[in-house]
Design a protein around this motif. Structure first.
Motif, PDB file in Angstrom:
ATOM      1  N   CYS A   1       0.190   9.295   6.753  1.00  0.00           N
ATOM      2  CA  CYS A   1       1.192   8.221   6.930  1.00  0.00           C
ATOM      3  C   CYS A   1       2.782   9.012   6.771  1.00  0.00           C
ATOM      4  O   CYS A   1       3.499   8.130   6.966  1.00  0.00           O
ATOM      5  CB  CYS A   1       1.051   7.134   5.742  1.00  0.00           C
ATOM      6  SG  CYS A   1       0.797   7.879   4.192  1.00  0.00           S
TER       7      CYS A   1
ATOM      8  N   ASP B   1       5.547  12.556  -2.242  1.00  0.00           N
ATOM      9  CA  ASP B   1       4.541  11.359  -2.017  1.00  0.00           C
ATOM     10  C   ASP B   1       3.390  12.117  -3.013  1.00  0.00           C
ATOM     11  O   ASP B   1       2.573  12.976  -2.670  1.00  0.00           O
ATOM     12  CB  ASP B   1       3.997  11.222  -0.704  1.00  0.00           C
ATOM     13  CG  ASP B   1       2.788  10.336  -0.782  1.00  0.00           C
ATOM     14  OD1 ASP B   1       2.221  10.075  -1.766  1.00  0.00           O
ATOM     15  OD2 ASP B   1       2.430   9.981   0.466  1.00  0.00           O
TER      16      ASP B   1
ATOM     17  N   THR C   1       0.992  -1.214   0.084  1.00  0.00           N
ATOM     18  CA  THR C   1       0.039  -0.045  -0.195  1.00  0.00           C
ATOM     19  C   THR C   1       0.840   1.133   0.030  1.00  0.00           C
ATOM     20  O   THR C   1       2.040   1.130   0.477  1.00  0.00           O
ATOM     21  CB  THR C   1      -1.001   0.140   1.255  1.00  0.00           C
ATOM     22  OG1 THR C   1      -0.134   0.562   2.548  1.00  0.00           O
ATOM     23  CG2 THR C   1      -1.601  -1.092   1.539  1.00  0.00           C
ATOM     24  N   GLY C   2       0.221   2.218  -0.270  1.00  0.00           N
ATOM     25  CA  GLY C   2       0.901   3.561  -0.361  1.00  0.00           C
ATOM     26  C   GLY C   2       1.397   3.966   1.034  1.00  0.00           C
ATOM     27  O   GLY C   2       2.505   4.460   1.456  1.00  0.00           O
ATOM     28  N   MET C   3       0.461   3.587   2.141  1.00  0.00           N
ATOM     29  CA  MET C   3       0.768   4.129   3.437  1.00  0.00           C
ATOM     30  C   MET C   3       1.897   3.018   3.842  1.00  0.00           C
ATOM     31  O   MET C   3       2.902   3.610   4.656  1.00  0.00           O
ATOM     32  CB  MET C   3      -0.471   3.636   4.307  1.00  0.00           C
ATOM     33  CG  MET C   3      -0.417   3.579   5.856  1.00  0.00           C
ATOM     34  SD  MET C   3      -1.702   4.488   6.608  1.00  0.00           S
ATOM     35  CE  MET C   3      -1.046   4.675   8.222  1.00  0.00           C
TER      36      MET C   3
ATOM     37  N   LYS D   1      -5.087   4.823  -6.413  1.00  0.00           N
ATOM     38  CA  LYS D   1      -5.987   6.119  -6.696  1.00  0.00           C
ATOM     39  C   LYS D   1      -6.238   5.773  -8.276  1.00  0.00           C
ATOM     40  O   LYS D   1      -7.077   5.415  -8.731  1.00  0.00           O
ATOM     41  CB  LYS D   1      -5.195   7.463  -6.215  1.00  0.00           C
ATOM     42  CG  LYS D   1      -4.857   7.077  -4.605  1.00  0.00           C
ATOM     43  CD  LYS D   1      -5.121   8.208  -3.841  1.00  0.00           C
ATOM     44  CE  LYS D   1      -4.591   7.838  -2.360  1.00  0.00           C
ATOM     45  NZ  LYS D   1      -5.058   6.785  -1.415  1.00  0.00           N
TER      46      LYS D   1
ATOM     47  N   HIS E   1       0.126  14.133   4.562  1.00  0.00           N
ATOM     48  CA  HIS E   1      -0.750  12.983   4.893  1.00  0.00           C
ATOM     49  C   HIS E   1      -0.295  12.227   6.008  1.00  0.00           C
ATOM     50  O   HIS E   1       0.963  12.191   6.514  1.00  0.00           O
ATOM     51  CB  HIS E   1      -0.714  12.081   3.833  1.00  0.00           C
ATOM     52  CG  HIS E   1      -1.955  10.936   3.815  1.00  0.00           C
ATOM     53  ND1 HIS E   1      -1.506   9.509   4.280  1.00  0.00           N
ATOM     54  CD2 HIS E   1      -2.924  10.927   3.352  1.00  0.00           C
ATOM     55  CE1 HIS E   1      -2.567   8.948   4.109  1.00  0.00           C
ATOM     56  NE2 HIS E   1      -3.492   9.509   4.013  1.00  0.00           N
TER      57      HIS E   1
ATOM     58  N   ALA F   1       0.797  10.617  -4.307  1.00  0.00           N
ATOM     59  CA  ALA F   1      -0.352   9.710  -4.320  1.00  0.00           C
ATOM     60  C   ALA F   1      -1.657  10.183  -5.260  1.00  0.00           C
ATOM     61  O   ALA F   1      -2.085   9.355  -6.043  1.00  0.00           O
ATOM     62  CB  ALA F   1      -1.058   9.701  -2.853  1.00  0.00           C
ATOM     63  N   HIS F   2      -1.969  11.403  -5.252  1.00  0.00           N
ATOM     64  CA  HIS F   2      -3.013  11.801  -5.774  1.00  0.00           C
ATOM     65  C   HIS F   2      -2.721  12.559  -7.454  1.00  0.00           C
ATOM     66  O   HIS F   2      -3.526  12.838  -8.048  1.00  0.00           O
ATOM     67  CB  HIS F   2      -3.912  12.902  -5.078  1.00  0.00           C
ATOM     68  CG  HIS F   2      -4.618  12.220  -3.969  1.00  0.00           C
ATOM     69  ND1 HIS F   2      -5.648  11.495  -3.955  1.00  0.00           N
ATOM     70  CD2 HIS F   2      -3.971  11.884  -2.626  1.00  0.00           C
ATOM     71  CE1 HIS F   2      -5.983  11.102  -2.724  1.00  0.00           C
ATOM     72  NE2 HIS F   2      -5.055  11.378  -2.017  1.00  0.00           N
TER      73      HIS F   2
ATOM     74  N   ASN G   1       5.276   4.813   2.714  1.00  0.00           N
ATOM     75  CA  ASN G   1       5.824   5.854   3.520  1.00  0.00           C
ATOM     76  C   ASN G   1       6.420   5.215   4.882  1.00  0.00           C
ATOM     77  O   ASN G   1       7.357   5.785   5.478  1.00  0.00           O
ATOM     78  CB  ASN G   1       4.529   6.856   3.746  1.00  0.00           C
ATOM     79  CG  ASN G   1       4.693   7.709   2.474  1.00  0.00           C
ATOM     80  OD1 ASN G   1       5.607   8.139   2.146  1.00  0.00           O
ATOM     81  ND2 ASN G   1       3.518   7.843   1.970  1.00  0.00           N
TER      82      ASN G   1
ATOM     83  N   THR H   1       1.265   6.196  -5.355  1.00  0.00           N
ATOM     84  CA  THR H   1       0.426   5.094  -4.887  1.00  0.00           C
ATOM     85  C   THR H   1      -0.228   4.608  -5.999  1.00  0.00           C
ATOM     86  O   THR H   1      -0.485   4.947  -7.342  1.00  0.00           O
ATOM     87  CB  THR H   1      -0.592   5.460  -3.888  1.00  0.00           C
ATOM     88  OG1 THR H   1      -1.348   6.421  -4.591  1.00  0.00           O
ATOM     89  CG2 THR H   1      -0.201   6.106  -2.682  1.00  0.00           C
TER      90      THR H   1
HETATM   91  C1  LIG Z   1      -0.321  11.346   0.063  1.00  0.00           C
HETATM   92  C2  LIG Z   1      -0.645  10.100   0.539  1.00  0.00           C
HETATM   93  N1  LIG Z   1       0.130   9.364   0.653  1.00  0.00           N
HETATM   94  C3  LIG Z   1      -0.433   7.962   0.890  1.00  0.00           C
HETATM   95  C4  LIG Z   1      -1.586   7.551   1.046  1.00  0.00           C
HETATM   96  C5  LIG Z   1      -1.884   6.277   1.417  1.00  0.00           C
HETATM   97  O1  LIG Z   1      -2.008   5.399   0.141  1.00  0.00           O
HETATM   98  P1  LIG Z   1      -2.695   3.835   0.039  1.00  0.00           P
HETATM   99  O2  LIG Z   1      -4.460   4.321   0.386  1.00  0.00           O
HETATM  100  O3  LIG Z   1      -2.312   3.488  -1.184  1.00  0.00           O
HETATM  101  O4  LIG Z   1      -2.062   3.013   1.168  1.00  0.00           O
HETATM  102  C6  LIG Z   1      -2.619   8.592   0.849  1.00  0.00           C
HETATM  103  C7  LIG Z   1      -4.109   8.211   0.749  1.00  0.00           C
HETATM  104  O5  LIG Z   1      -4.899   8.812   0.363  1.00  0.00           O
HETATM  105  C8  LIG Z   1      -2.200   9.814   0.310  1.00  0.00           C
HETATM  106  O6  LIG Z   1      -3.274  10.772   0.100  1.00  0.00           O
END
Ligand SMILES: Cc1ncc(COP(=O)(O)O)c(C=O)c1O
Length: 427
Positions: free
Chosen positions: A157, A242, A110-112, A276, A155, A244-245, A115, A273
């Motif tokens: 994380c 990061d 996961t993205g979380m 999304k 974010h 992600a978006h 990080n 990520t």
């Molecule tokens: C900037 C940012 N980093 C990481 C994440 C987490 O990513 P993931 O949902 O893939 O774990 C998010 C989720 O919204 C995010 O906005």
């Protein structure tokens, strides 16, 4: 036990529930598409809740690849990547590296987790003791104290990754974490200068990492990456973005916010990520082969069962689609422009947003919550974001745009929004 944290947690849940501070959560019974069906609403609802900006969650090519993957690889990965890796995980990393124009890439589940693993790996290496045992001088040189500078609105994380680096329990050097005001380049410069002077005063050299979201998910604002890169060079810091978006959506080829600012090649740690725009799940960092290999020592890579292979197979396909169906990037941004113009023309502020996440300022929290619920009942699903995610009295409705929203979908949002806001006296 004098105080039982589990009981206290139950009480907090009851307290917040009674105060109406738990957001209403829709249970969706369909794929995450522009229109969805929920358990509580008969008929289709228009969906502005999703981060599936390109509308890929139900793409037949992705679903087909995932079906084939299930046949070939089965359901789960069965172990951490360091123990055994399935071919499609390697294929995914090659696809990400090519997409980002770098030599290599590493994928996380996961993205979380990306990080949570990568920030400590850079700022308080869990590998410190191993290297120190083998070569003390090298360890001293490679692992100085690191200052991590994060935007106050980064974010959660990123906060958590920075906290792990600051309070690490594995005995490597502890990072210093400094927060700068949201998007405030004057404050960032001041914090860098103070850190530099402090390290010179005590005679201990420090490494510096500036970490920022590319697109801030609450208000859809962009980090000024050109300015951040320039400042990082001045202060001998590295830049960790990061995105992600932004990944898959922004920039002429969808490489993300850094591409939009013309500094893609200058981001030292480009993280993104896969959950999304790409529509599935995952996180990644791209870079040189040695750098990515080093990141394979990060704890959330080393100690976590790998991403299910079916996801990796779908992602390989999704990455291809970002290139081959470039109309999706154009469509999501055009849809956003259309909604923004309409929202502003009925007298509501979109807080200067310019891209695919549109905040609509309501202000009063009760009104925002009621309007969101009434829109929900009318079959228009928007996010309602209140304190503490935004300052008190600055509640917003958030519309996440999709490439696949139709004109009808957008009209339905505007008509219902105007109706509810008039009823509540917010316009
Ligand atoms: C900037 C940012 N980093 C990481 C994440 C987490 O990513 P993931 O949902 O893939 O774990 C998010 C989720 O919204 C995010 O906005």
């Amino acid at each position: 036990v004098n105080h039982n944290p589990a009981n206290a947690g139950e009480e907090v849940a009851r307290f917040l529930g009674q105060a109406g501070r738990y957001p209403f959560v829709n249970v969706l019974e369909t794929p995450i598409t522009a229109t969805v069906e929920t358990l509580s609403h008969r008929g289709e609802c228009v969906n502005f809740l999703s981060n599936s900006f390109l509308g890929l969650c139900d793409h037949p090519a992705i679903i087909g690849a995932m079906h084939r993957s299930l046949e070939q690889y089965g359901a789960g990965a069965g172990s951490a990547r360091l123990v055994s890796t399935q071919g499609v995980h390697v294929e995914l990393e090659q696809a990400i590296a090519k997409f980002k124009g770098r030599e290599s890439a590493i994928a996380f589940s996961t993205g979380m987790l990306a990080n949570l693993g990568v920030i400590p790996a850079l700022a308080s290496s869990p590998m410190y003791h191993l290297v120190r045992k083998m070569d003390r001088e090298l360890a001293k040189k490679l692992f100085p104290t690191t200052t991590v500078l994060i935007d106050k609105f980064d974010h959660a994380c990123i906060y958590d990754g920075a906290a792990l680096a600051e309070h690490n329990l594995w005995g490597g050097p502890q990072a210093k974490v400094v927060r700068y005001n949201h998007l405030d380049m004057i404050d960032l410069r001041q914090k860098l200068q103070e850190d530099l002077e402090e390290s010179e005063r005590i005679g201990v050299p420090r490494a510096r990492i500036i970490i920022t979201d590319g697109v801030f998910s609450i208000h859809g604002r962009l980090a000024p990456l050109d300015k951040i890169v320039q400042m990082a060079r001045e202060f001998d810091a590295i830049v960790y973005v990061d995105d992600a978006h932004g990944t898959g959506v922004l920039g002429t080829t969808g490489r993300g916010t850094a591409e939009l600012f013309g500094v893609d090649a200058e981001i030292d740690v480009p993280l993104g990520t896969l959950s999304k725009a790409f529509g599935i799940a995952g996180g990644f960092v791209a870079g040189s082969e040695n750098f990515c290999d080093y990141l394979r020592t990060s704890r959330t890579y080393m100690f976590q069962t790998a991403m299910p292979p079916v996801c990796a197979s779908g992602l390989v396909e999704a990455i291809k689609l970002v290139d081959s169906e470039s109309w999706r990037r154009k469509a999501v941004l055009e849809n956003a422009d259309r909604v923004r113009r309409a929202v502003e023309s009925i007298g509501l502020s979109t807080l200067g947003s310019a891209h695919h996440i549109i905040p609509i300022l309501i202000g009063d929290e009760q009104s925002a919550n009621s309007i969101a619920q009434e829109l929900n009942e009318a079959g228009v699903l928007v996010g309602c974001i209140m304190y503490p995610a935004v300052p008190q009295g600055e509640a917003i409705l958030r519309c996440n745009m999709m490439a696949t929203h139709s004109e009808d979908n957008l009209d339905r949002l505007i008509t219902n929004l105007e109706h509810q806001c008039r009823r509540h006296g917010t316009i």
